[in-house]
Design an enzyme around this catalytic site. Structure first.
Site, PDB file in Angstrom:
ATOM      1  N   GLU A   1       0.831  -1.205   0.000  1.00 11.89           N
ATOM      2  CA  GLU A   1       0.000   0.000   0.000  1.00 11.89           C
ATOM      3  C   GLU A   1       0.864   1.253   0.000  1.00 11.89           C
ATOM      4  O   GLU A   1       0.638   2.167  -0.778  1.00 11.89           O
ATOM      5  CB  GLU A   1      -0.947  -0.006   1.197  1.00 11.89           C
ATOM      6  CG  GLU A   1      -1.796   1.235   1.339  1.00 11.89           C
ATOM      7  CD  GLU A   1      -2.765   1.469   0.184  1.00 11.89           C
ATOM      8  OE1 GLU A   1      -3.160   2.636  -0.037  1.00 11.89           O
ATOM      9  OE2 GLU A   1      -3.137   0.505  -0.518  1.00 11.89           O
TER      10      GLU A   1
ATOM     11  N   GLY B   1      17.395   8.262   0.648  1.00 14.11           N
ATOM     12  CA  GLY B   1      18.667   8.119  -0.039  1.00 14.11           C
ATOM     13  C   GLY B   1      19.766   7.465   0.775  1.00 14.11           C
ATOM     14  O   GLY B   1      20.903   7.368   0.325  1.00 14.11           O
TER      15      GLY B   1
ATOM     16  N   GLY C   1      14.717   2.820   2.616  1.00 12.32           N
ATOM     17  CA  GLY C   1      13.678   2.400   1.675  1.00 12.32           C
ATOM     18  C   GLY C   1      13.985   1.039   1.077  1.00 12.32           C
ATOM     19  O   GLY C   1      13.101   0.187   0.950  1.00 12.32           O
TER      20      GLY C   1
ATOM     21  N   TYR D   1      12.107   1.714  -8.150  1.00  9.12           N
ATOM     22  CA  TYR D   1      11.476   0.442  -8.502  1.00  9.12           C
ATOM     23  C   TYR D   1      12.084  -0.163  -9.765  1.00  9.12           C
ATOM     24  O   TYR D   1      12.179  -1.383  -9.886  1.00  9.12           O
ATOM     25  CB  TYR D   1       9.968   0.624  -8.651  1.00  9.12           C
ATOM     26  CG  TYR D   1       9.285   1.024  -7.365  1.00  9.12           C
ATOM     27  CD1 TYR D   1       9.541   0.364  -6.171  1.00  9.12           C
ATOM     28  CD2 TYR D   1       8.383   2.078  -7.341  1.00  9.12           C
ATOM     29  CE1 TYR D   1       8.916   0.738  -4.981  1.00  9.12           C
ATOM     30  CE2 TYR D   1       7.755   2.457  -6.164  1.00  9.12           C
ATOM     31  CZ  TYR D   1       8.024   1.786  -4.998  1.00  9.12           C
ATOM     32  OH  TYR D   1       7.407   2.146  -3.829  1.00  9.12           O
TER      33      TYR D   1
END
Length: 158
Positions: free
Chosen positions: A84, A94, A98, A132
């Site tokens: 989600e 950075g 993540g 991605y």
């Protein structure tokens, strides 16, 4: 530098702050109508409908990122994990949090015997798209997102 762990109910105030930070980044802060009470019930009640990972900064134990996911069913593919939101606070972007959150969410997909993982990204969010694409993700522009709000549904079915 970061620790990734499953989220706990006590994390939810910070989680909601990060959700609101994401909404501001996506130029839609007024769209957040979720509440702590809803998040508690929906994620930690008798029938949880979402899962949560948090990224903590090792030096401060502060939650600086989240990954929120749930399961969906595809008639073509079977059980899928739907990511989600993945959010890392602006000052920590950075630095690898993540990637750690995304990697942990992919691992959850495999642990839960899903046939794959899905998510959405805004077409103007170049940093996220680039992130991605490093994974070899397929970006499908052939689908249009649709939704109805509960207020509209109530009007329609009456």
């Amino acid at each position: 530098m970061y620790t990734i762990r499953e989220g706990k109910i006590d994390d939810l105030p910070r989680v909601l702050e990060l959700v609101k930070e994401l909404a501001l980044y996506e130029k839609a802060p007024e769209q957040v109508t979720n509440t702590l009470e809803m998040m508690q019930k929906d994620g930690f009640g008798p029938n949880p409908i979402y899962g949560l990972f948090v990224a903590e900064k090792n030096t401060t134990r502060e939650i600086i990122g989240i990954s929120i996911f749930y399961y969906r069913y595809s008639t073509w593919k079977g059980k899928r994990l739907y990511l989600e939101d993945i959010v890392v606070t602006e000052t920590e972007r950075g630095h690898g949090a993540g990637k750690l959150l995304f990697d942990r969410t992919m691992l959850k997909c495999i642990e839960a015997n899903c046939t794959g993982m899905m998510w959405q990204v805004l077409d103007w969010n170049t940093p996220a798209i680039n992130f991605y694409q490093k994974y070899g993700a397929e970006l499908d522009s052939g689908w249009i997102n649709c939704n109805l709000q509960s207020e509209d549904i109530k009007k329609i079915i009456r």
